[in-house]
Scaffold this motif. Structure first.
Motif, mmCIF file in Angstrom:
data_model
loop_
_atom_site.group_PDB
_atom_site.id
_atom_site.type_symbol
_atom_site.label_atom_id
_atom_site.label_comp_id
_atom_site.label_asym_id
_atom_site.label_seq_id
_atom_site.Cartn_x
_atom_site.Cartn_y
_atom_site.Cartn_z
ATOM 1 N N ASP A 106 75.586 61.834 34.423
ATOM 2 C CA ASP A 106 76.953 61.340 34.316
ATOM 3 C C ASP A 106 77.295 60.567 35.580
ATOM 4 O O ASP A 106 77.271 61.111 36.682
ATOM 5 C CB ASP A 106 77.915 62.509 34.119
ATOM 6 N N ALA A 107 77.603 59.297 35.434
ATOM 7 C CA ALA A 107 77.890 58.447 36.596
ATOM 8 C C ALA A 107 79.180 58.863 37.292
ATOM 9 O O ALA A 107 79.320 58.693 38.497
ATOM 10 C CB ALA A 107 77.988 56.993 36.163
ATOM 11 N N ASP A 108 80.127 59.433 36.543
ATOM 12 C CA ASP A 108 81.413 59.812 37.115
ATOM 13 C C ASP A 108 81.366 61.156 37.839
ATOM 14 O O ASP A 108 82.058 61.360 38.817
ATOM 15 C CB ASP A 108 82.485 59.872 36.020
ATOM 16 N N ASP A 109 80.534 62.078 37.352
ATOM 17 C CA ASP A 109 80.459 63.419 37.927
ATOM 18 C C ASP A 109 79.060 63.628 38.507
ATOM 19 O O ASP A 109 78.129 64.013 37.802
ATOM 20 C CB ASP A 109 80.766 64.469 36.856
ATOM 21 N N VAL A 110 78.919 63.379 39.789
ATOM 22 C CA VAL A 110 77.609 63.445 40.445
ATOM 23 C C VAL A 110 77.067 64.875 40.473
ATOM 24 O O VAL A 110 75.862 65.092 40.417
ATOM 25 C CB VAL A 110 77.700 62.877 41.881
ATOM 26 N N MET A 111 77.949 65.868 40.504
ATOM 27 C CA MET A 111 77.527 67.264 40.608
ATOM 28 C C MET A 111 77.116 67.864 39.257
ATOM 29 O O MET A 111 76.524 68.928 39.207
ATOM 30 C CB MET A 111 78.663 68.110 41.200
ATOM 31 N N ALA A 112 77.417 67.183 38.156
ATOM 32 C CA ALA A 112 77.097 67.705 36.823
ATOM 33 C C ALA A 112 75.597 67.601 36.560
ATOM 34 O O ALA A 112 74.924 66.695 37.046
ATOM 35 C CB ALA A 112 77.867 66.949 35.762
ATOM 36 N N ASP A 113 75.091 68.548 35.785
ATOM 37 C CA ASP A 113 73.693 68.503 35.372
ATOM 38 C C ASP A 113 73.511 67.380 34.354
ATOM 39 O O ASP A 113 74.384 67.125 33.523
ATOM 40 C CB ASP A 113 73.286 69.825 34.727
ATOM 41 N N PRO A 114 72.358 66.707 34.397
ATOM 42 C CA PRO A 114 72.111 65.661 33.405
ATOM 43 C C PRO A 114 71.975 66.254 32.004
ATOM 44 O O PRO A 114 71.534 67.392 31.834
ATOM 45 C CB PRO A 114 70.809 65.019 33.858
ATOM 46 N N GLU A 115 72.360 65.468 31.017
ATOM 47 C CA GLU A 115 72.237 65.884 29.621
ATOM 48 C C GLU A 115 70.848 65.519 29.126
ATOM 49 O O GLU A 115 70.375 64.397 29.322
ATOM 50 C CB GLU A 115 73.298 65.188 28.775
ATOM 51 N N LEU A 116 70.174 66.473 28.490
ATOM 52 C CA LEU A 116 68.830 66.245 27.965
ATOM 53 C C LEU A 116 68.929 65.911 26.482
ATOM 54 O O LEU A 116 69.505 66.662 25.704
ATOM 55 C CB LEU A 116 67.947 67.476 28.160
ATOM 56 N N VAL A 117 68.359 64.772 26.105
ATOM 57 C CA VAL A 117 68.302 64.347 24.709
ATOM 58 C C VAL A 117 66.832 64.261 24.329
ATOM 59 O O VAL A 117 66.056 63.574 24.988
ATOM 60 C CB VAL A 117 68.993 62.981 24.502
ATOM 61 N N VAL A 118 66.444 64.969 23.279
ATOM 62 C CA VAL A 118 65.060 64.995 22.826
ATOM 63 C C VAL A 118 64.991 64.310 21.467
ATOM 64 O O VAL A 118 65.702 64.693 20.534
ATOM 65 C CB VAL A 118 64.530 66.443 22.724
ATOM 66 N N LEU A 119 64.137 63.299 21.371
ATOM 67 C CA LEU A 119 64.002 62.513 20.149
ATOM 68 C C LEU A 119 62.552 62.526 19.687
ATOM 69 O O LEU A 119 61.641 62.215 20.463
ATOM 70 C CB LEU A 119 64.453 61.070 20.387
ATOM 71 N N GLY A 120 62.347 62.871 18.433
ATOM 72 C CA GLY A 120 61.011 62.893 17.862
ATOM 73 C C GLY A 120 60.706 61.629 17.091
ATOM 74 O O GLY A 120 61.504 60.685 17.030
ATOM 75 N N GLN A 121 59.534 61.613 16.473
ATOM 76 C CA GLN A 121 59.083 60.426 15.747
ATOM 77 C C GLN A 121 59.990 60.126 14.555
ATOM 78 O O GLN A 121 60.268 58.968 14.270
ATOM 79 C CB GLN A 121 57.647 60.617 15.278
ATOM 80 N N PHE A 122 60.494 61.150 13.849
ATOM 81 C CA PHE A 122 61.394 60.900 12.719
ATOM 82 C C PHE A 122 62.669 60.217 13.191
ATOM 83 O O PHE A 122 63.133 59.251 12.577
ATOM 84 C CB PHE A 122 61.731 62.209 12.000
#
Length: 141
Positions: A106-122
């Protein structure tokens, strides 16, 4: 560039769902209530996957500025300097599965953990390795 489920796969899943619904109706008329129930459950699953694939298409969009990922929560955007992309291999049920993992900070909240997005072949409609190569080319341009 955009990536999402292939339209042919979405259409095929929808047709299988319709076929399950027709089969459930026919089984229900013949008195096989359990068979009809199982086919209705199958129809619901196929229709849900079809709706998921249709509503969230395209799933990933990228350009020279950054990426956008369409999720059930909405669209998540991040500039390249806030994106970490990698392909991981996981072994499930005796089979190797490759997925594209995107960590979006998150560009606005430097202290926040990044969000993990997992995308498969489908969800990508392409091999995760190919998508990562395209993302790296866009990032460097």
């Amino acid at each position: 560039m955009t990536w999402g489920p292939r339209r042919s796969v979405i259409v095929a899943l929808g047709l299988v769902g319709i076929g399950c619904a027709i089969g459930a109706t026919l089984y229900g008329r013949d008195g096989d209530r359990l068979g009809a129930l199982l086919l209705w459950l199958g129809a619901l699953v196929f229709v849900a996957v079809t709706a998921y694939g249709s509503l969230l298409n395209p799933r990933l969009f990228a350009n020279e500025v950054g990426v956008e990922v369409r999720t059930m929560k909405g669209v998540r955007s991040a500039e390249w300097r806030h994106v970490e992309a990698r392909v991981t291999t996981t072994r499930r049920l005796g089979r190797d599965t490759r997925t594209l993992e995107l960590e979006l900070a998150d560009a606005d909240d430097v202290m926040a953990d990044p969000e993990l997005v997992v995308l498969g072949q489908f969800e990508l409609g392409a091999e995760p390795d190919d998508v990562l190569a395209d993302l790296n080319r866009l990032r460097s341009s």
